[in-house]
Design an enzyme around this catalytic site. Structure first.
Site, PDB file in Angstrom:
ATOM      1  N   ARG A 163      -4.784   6.087   1.218  1.00 42.54           N
ATOM      2  CA  ARG A 163      -4.307   4.753   0.857  1.00 42.54           C
ATOM      3  C   ARG A 163      -4.926   3.687   1.755  1.00 42.54           C
ATOM      4  O   ARG A 163      -5.123   3.915   2.948  1.00 42.54           O
ATOM      5  CB  ARG A 163      -2.772   4.696   0.981  1.00 42.54           C
ATOM      6  CG  ARG A 163      -2.068   4.918  -0.331  1.00 42.54           C
ATOM      7  CD  ARG A 163      -0.595   5.083  -0.223  1.00 42.54           C
ATOM      8  NE  ARG A 163       0.125   4.081   0.563  1.00 42.54           N
ATOM      9  CZ  ARG A 163       1.452   4.061   0.702  1.00 42.54           C
ATOM     10  NH1 ARG A 163       2.190   4.975   0.109  1.00 42.54           N
ATOM     11  NH2 ARG A 163       2.038   3.136   1.429  1.00 42.54           N
ATOM     12  N   ARG A 217       2.997  -2.599   9.442  1.00 39.95           N
ATOM     13  CA  ARG A 217       4.069  -2.031   8.599  1.00 39.95           C
ATOM     14  C   ARG A 217       5.263  -1.611   9.450  1.00 39.95           C
ATOM     15  O   ARG A 217       6.411  -1.801   9.071  1.00 39.95           O
ATOM     16  CB  ARG A 217       3.531  -0.852   7.787  1.00 39.95           C
ATOM     17  CG  ARG A 217       2.568  -1.292   6.681  1.00 39.95           C
ATOM     18  CD  ARG A 217       1.722  -0.145   6.165  1.00 39.95           C
ATOM     19  NE  ARG A 217       2.498   0.890   5.518  1.00 39.95           N
ATOM     20  CZ  ARG A 217       2.030   2.120   5.271  1.00 39.95           C
ATOM     21  NH1 ARG A 217       0.803   2.456   5.643  1.00 39.95           N
ATOM     22  NH2 ARG A 217       2.783   3.009   4.668  1.00 39.95           N
ATOM     23  N   ARG A 246      -2.301  11.413   5.672  1.00 40.45           N
ATOM     24  CA  ARG A 246      -1.847  11.526   4.278  1.00 40.45           C
ATOM     25  C   ARG A 246      -3.007  11.368   3.288  1.00 40.45           C
ATOM     26  O   ARG A 246      -3.898  10.561   3.467  1.00 40.45           O
ATOM     27  CB  ARG A 246      -0.809  10.441   3.978  1.00 40.45           C
ATOM     28  CG  ARG A 246      -0.459  10.373   2.487  1.00 40.45           C
ATOM     29  CD  ARG A 246       0.749   9.542   2.203  1.00 40.45           C
ATOM     30  NE  ARG A 246       0.651   8.189   2.712  1.00 40.45           N
ATOM     31  CZ  ARG A 246       1.669   7.349   2.727  1.00 40.45           C
ATOM     32  NH1 ARG A 246       2.845   7.720   2.281  1.00 40.45           N
ATOM     33  NH2 ARG A 246       1.510   6.135   3.215  1.00 40.45           N
ATOM     34  N   LYS A 301       9.796   9.668   2.583  1.00 39.32           N
ATOM     35  CA  LYS A 301      10.618   9.246   1.440  1.00 39.32           C
ATOM     36  C   LYS A 301      10.032   9.761   0.122  1.00 39.32           C
ATOM     37  O   LYS A 301      10.728  10.333  -0.713  1.00 39.32           O
ATOM     38  CB  LYS A 301      10.748   7.708   1.380  1.00 39.32           C
ATOM     39  CG  LYS A 301      11.350   7.091   2.641  1.00 39.32           C
ATOM     40  CD  LYS A 301      11.461   5.598   2.557  1.00 39.32           C
ATOM     41  CE  LYS A 301      10.158   4.846   2.498  1.00 39.32           C
ATOM     42  NZ  LYS A 301       9.324   4.925   3.715  1.00 39.32           N
ATOM     43  N   ARG A 340      14.321  -3.464   0.894  1.00 41.17           N
ATOM     44  CA  ARG A 340      13.570  -3.539   2.140  1.00 41.17           C
ATOM     45  C   ARG A 340      13.991  -4.723   2.997  1.00 41.17           C
ATOM     46  O   ARG A 340      13.451  -4.915   4.083  1.00 41.17           O
ATOM     47  CB  ARG A 340      12.094  -3.679   1.794  1.00 41.17           C
ATOM     48  CG  ARG A 340      11.247  -2.529   2.270  1.00 41.17           C
ATOM     49  CD  ARG A 340       9.842  -2.760   1.793  1.00 41.17           C
ATOM     50  NE  ARG A 340       8.912  -1.935   2.470  1.00 41.17           N
ATOM     51  CZ  ARG A 340       8.469  -0.774   1.999  1.00 41.17           C
ATOM     52  NH1 ARG A 340       8.917  -0.297   0.861  1.00 41.17           N
ATOM     53  NH2 ARG A 340       7.582  -0.090   2.676  1.00 41.17           N
TER      54      ARG A 340
END
Ligand code: AP5
Length: 214
Positions: free
Chosen positions: A161, A172, A128, A13, A89
């Site tokens: 992160r 998640r 990431r 996203k 969400r």
């Protein structure tokens, strides 16, 4: 153009938002980024948000919707169009967003529903890296910076992160399936949903999205 970017953690996203910002000049409204900003404040609220994000849990609908409402009504010039990333969400948030946007006469036009296989998502999240200074996104295999640990764009330090670890990623994903995926039916009913195969390379995802938005 008024867009919602929908999809599970790591589906791309934020990466797509970078392209849409550059190409269509859409304002990027990311509740994840807004909440991470709040955690930098040494306040009880900032600490509570940090704890929830570290567990991979959702922040309350009430708080997140309040932050979004402030942005939409006072904070940003949205006349060129905008995209929501990570919001809504929950179905409650989707309903609240409709009310907020109705009040400024700027309803959502299209919802890009990105989806990818679980193994693809896990590889993207664990690899990431993010620039501490400008927020640019990298990946240890798929988007490698010219100089290890340094942002190509601004020279900032790249970091991983806190919620990109195996345990939090599992929560998640579960939260996404339980609380967020019902939104797909909500937007399908409104006739706004467009499905994107996000297993593809970033350039192919961009091409598929451009064909929808043209
Ligand atoms: P948030 O920051 O919104 O995280 P997320 O939804 O889990 O999504 P991510 O940012 O992890 O992934 P992404 O889809 O943007 O992928 P990216 O482009 O970076 O939310 C974090 C937390 O905040 C939540 O868990 C919750 O606690 C809280 N929160 C946020 N909003 C909330 C709300 N509305 N209500 C309540 N709580 C809220 O890509 C990932 C990696 O893959 C990158 O390295 C990238 O380079 C690479 N990549 C991307 N696309 C491709 C591709 N096509 N091919 C190869 N590599 C790719």
């Amino acid at each position: 153009m008024r867009v919602v970017l929908l999809g599970p953690p790591g589906v791309g996203k934020g990466t797509l938002a970078g392209y849409l910002k550059e190409t269509y000049h859409l304002v990027h409204i990311s509740t994840g980024d807004m909440l991470r900003e709040e955690t930098k404040k040494d306040s009880p609220l900032g600490r509570e948000i940090k704890s929830l994000m570290t567990q991979g849990a959702l922040i309350s609908d009430e708080l997140v919707t309040k932050l979004v409402k402030q942005k939409v009504e006072h904070g940003l010039d949205l006349t060129q169009g905008f995209m929501f990333d990570g919001f809504p969400r929950t179905v409650n948030q989707a309903q609240d967003l409709d009310v907020i946007l109705e009040s400024v006469k700027a309803p959502i036009e299209v919802v890009l529903n990105l989806d990818a296989d679980l193994d693809v998502l896990l590889k993207r999240l664990t690899g990431r890296r993010v620039c501490r200074k400008c927020g640019a996104l990298y990946h240890v295999d798929y988007k490698v910076p010219a100089c290890e640990g340094i942002c190509d764009l601004c020279g900032g330090e790249l970091y991983q992160r806190a919620d990109d670890n195996a345990k939090t990623i599992q929560s998640r994903m579960q939260v996404y399936h339980e609380s967020t995926s019902p939104i797909i039916a909500y937007y399908a009913k409104q006739g706004k949903l467009k499905k994107i195969d996000a297993n593809l390379e970033a350039a192919d995802v961009r091409r598929a999205v451009a064909a929808i938005l043209k």
